[in-house]
Design an enzyme around this catalytic site. Structure first.
Site, PDB file in Angstrom:
ATOM      1  N   TYR A 287       0.791  -1.116   0.023  1.00  0.00           N
ATOM      2  CA  TYR A 287       0.080  -0.032   0.029  1.00  0.00           C
ATOM      3  C   TYR A 287       0.877   1.302  -0.137  1.00  0.00           C
ATOM      4  O   TYR A 287       2.111   1.223   0.029  1.00  0.00           O
ATOM      5  CB  TYR A 287      -1.103  -0.147   1.100  1.00  0.00           C
TER       6      TYR A 287
ATOM      7  N   ARG B 195       2.224  -0.979  10.658  1.00  0.00           N
ATOM      8  CA  ARG B 195       2.350  -2.354  10.169  1.00  0.00           C
ATOM      9  C   ARG B 195       3.208  -2.156   8.980  1.00  0.00           C
ATOM     10  O   ARG B 195       3.276  -1.132   8.132  1.00  0.00           O
ATOM     11  CB  ARG B 195       1.185  -2.973   9.692  1.00  0.00           C
TER      12      ARG B 195
ATOM     13  N   GLY C  37      -4.011 -14.757  11.228  1.00  0.00           N
ATOM     14  CA  GLY C  37      -5.091 -14.332  10.090  1.00  0.00           C
ATOM     15  C   GLY C  37      -5.841 -15.761   9.808  1.00  0.00           C
ATOM     16  O   GLY C  37      -7.003 -16.199  10.098  1.00  0.00           O
ATOM     17  N   ARG C  38      -5.352 -16.574   8.796  1.00  0.00           N
ATOM     18  CA  ARG C  38      -6.211 -17.461   8.133  1.00  0.00           C
ATOM     19  C   ARG C  38      -6.561 -18.653   9.344  1.00  0.00           C
ATOM     20  O   ARG C  38      -7.680 -19.075   9.100  1.00  0.00           O
ATOM     21  CB  ARG C  38      -5.172 -18.150   7.061  1.00  0.00           C
TER      22      ARG C  38
HETATM   23  C1  LIG Z   1      -9.244 -12.817   4.272  1.00  0.00           C
HETATM   24  C2  LIG Z   1      -8.154 -12.167   4.670  1.00  0.00           C
HETATM   25  C3  LIG Z   1      -7.950 -10.852   4.338  1.00  0.00           C
HETATM   26  C4  LIG Z   1      -6.928 -10.110   4.593  1.00  0.00           C
HETATM   27  N1  LIG Z   1      -6.922  -8.762   4.326  1.00  0.00           N
HETATM   28  C5  LIG Z   1      -5.879  -7.953   4.616  1.00  0.00           C
HETATM   29  C6  LIG Z   1      -5.937  -6.610   4.554  1.00  0.00           C
HETATM   30  O1  LIG Z   1      -6.684  -5.859   4.154  1.00  0.00           O
HETATM   31  N2  LIG Z   1      -4.663  -6.013   4.681  1.00  0.00           N
HETATM   32  C7  LIG Z   1      -3.459  -6.669   5.160  1.00  0.00           C
HETATM   33  O2  LIG Z   1      -2.412  -6.072   5.701  1.00  0.00           O
HETATM   34  N3  LIG Z   1      -3.362  -7.783   5.648  1.00  0.00           N
HETATM   35  C8  LIG Z   1      -4.632  -8.624   5.156  1.00  0.00           C
HETATM   36  N4  LIG Z   1      -4.697  -9.928   5.335  1.00  0.00           N
HETATM   37  C9  LIG Z   1      -3.345 -10.568   5.554  1.00  0.00           C
HETATM   38  C10 LIG Z   1      -3.186 -10.852   7.287  1.00  0.00           C
HETATM   39  O3  LIG Z   1      -3.306  -9.653   8.075  1.00  0.00           O
HETATM   40  C11 LIG Z   1      -1.902 -11.693   7.647  1.00  0.00           C
HETATM   41  O4  LIG Z   1      -0.977 -11.066   7.385  1.00  0.00           O
HETATM   42  C12 LIG Z   1      -2.087 -12.891   6.754  1.00  0.00           C
HETATM   43  O5  LIG Z   1      -3.154 -13.576   6.790  1.00  0.00           O
HETATM   44  C13 LIG Z   1      -0.815 -13.894   7.078  1.00  0.00           C
HETATM   45  O6  LIG Z   1      -1.001 -14.512   8.344  1.00  0.00           O
HETATM   46  P1  LIG Z   1      -1.712 -15.887   8.662  1.00  0.00           P
HETATM   47  O7  LIG Z   1      -0.693 -16.899   8.093  1.00  0.00           O
HETATM   48  O8  LIG Z   1      -1.851 -16.171  10.062  1.00  0.00           O
HETATM   49  O9  LIG Z   1      -2.976 -16.073   7.813  1.00  0.00           O
HETATM   50  C14 LIG Z   1      -5.822 -10.659   5.011  1.00  0.00           C
HETATM   51  C15 LIG Z   1      -5.775 -12.052   5.325  1.00  0.00           C
HETATM   52  C16 LIG Z   1      -7.180 -12.845   5.023  1.00  0.00           C
HETATM   53  C17 LIG Z   1      -6.961 -14.403   5.404  1.00  0.00           C
END
Ligand SMILES: Cc1cc2nc3c(=O)[nH]c(=O)nc-3n(C[C@H](O)[C@H](O)[C@H](O)COP(=O)(O)O)c2cc1C
Length: 199
Positions: free
Chosen positions: A13, A60, A149-150
């Site tokens: 971004y 972030r 996240g996920r």
């Molecule tokens: C459905 C979804 C939407 C996300 N939207 C954003 C977002 O808008 N901005 C952002 O910085 N990260 C976004 N992320 C990334 C998460 O903040 C995180 O960094 C990423 O899922 C990795 O972490 P994880 O391995 O625990 O999922 C999103 C993740 C998911 C699964």
């Protein structure tokens, strides 16, 4: 009623585009040298902090992800300088998006240690963490908190599963970014056949 604001300087971004050497093509005071590439982050952080207090501002950063072309030729140099700057501005936390999606590299331990040394306040990491990795990062002192996240999408009771060592349900990648409620709010909480059942 919010407690604070997270400035999004990660994941390709706008602020991230100023930070990274290969996405910043400016020739004015906001491009070129490291000091110039950090200037927009500095000014936005200072402006928001002046309004609400630095103790209500988190930032972030994504040192190694390359989303939207945000590639840096020397990420350790750039992001250690960013962490030091944000420490001097005394923002309340730094949130590192370590590996956003599966093709992003994990950060080397030495880089995490140097970030820890550069930033005195709360450090949060997110990206491909499971319970063991999260505990190891906390124990090593690299992170004060871990974001999930996920795993949280597929495990609405994730804190309970972490606490008790229950297995995690996998998420369905096909439903993460679209459709209706299916795959986002319909994952069940953990049911163990060996758990004692209410009488
Ligand atoms: C459905 C979804 C939407 C996300 N939207 C954003 C977002 O808008 N901005 C952002 O910085 N990260 C976004 N992320 C990334 C998460 O903040 C995180 O960094 C990423 O899922 C990795 O972490 P994880 O391995 O625990 O999922 C999103 C993740 C998911 C699964």
């Amino acid at each position: 009623g919010f407690d604070g604001i997270e400035l999004h300087a990660a994941n390709g971004y706008l602020i991230n585009q100023f930070l990274d050497s290969e996405s910043n093509a400016r020739t004015d005071n906001y491009g070129g040298s490291l000091e110039n590439r950090l200037r927009f982050l500095k000014e936005v952080t200072e402006a928001v902090s002046a309004e609400i207090g630095a103790d209500r501002v988190g930032v972030r950063l994504a040192p190694l992800t390359t989303l939207n072309g945000t590639v840096d030729a020397n990420p350790e140099q750039t992001y250690l300088a960013a962490a030091k700057l944000l420490g001097e501005l005394n923002v309340t936390y730094l949130h590192i998006a370590e590996a956003d999606w599966d093709d992003a590299p994990l950060m080397p331990d030495n880089f995490k240690q140097r970030l820890r040394d550069a930033f005195p306040n709360t450090l949060i990491y997110a990206g491909k963490y499971d319970g063991d990795r999260a505990r190891a990062a906390l124990k090593a002192g690299w992170a004060d908190m871990i974001g999930f996240g996920r795993p949280f999408v597929a495990n609405p009771d994730l804190p309970d599963r972490l606490r008790h060592g229950y297995p995690w349900a996998p998420h369905d990648p096909a439903t993460l970014f679209g459709g209706a409620e299916q795959g986002l709010i319909d994952y069940p909480v953990y049911q163990s056949s060996t758990e004692p059942q209410p009488a």
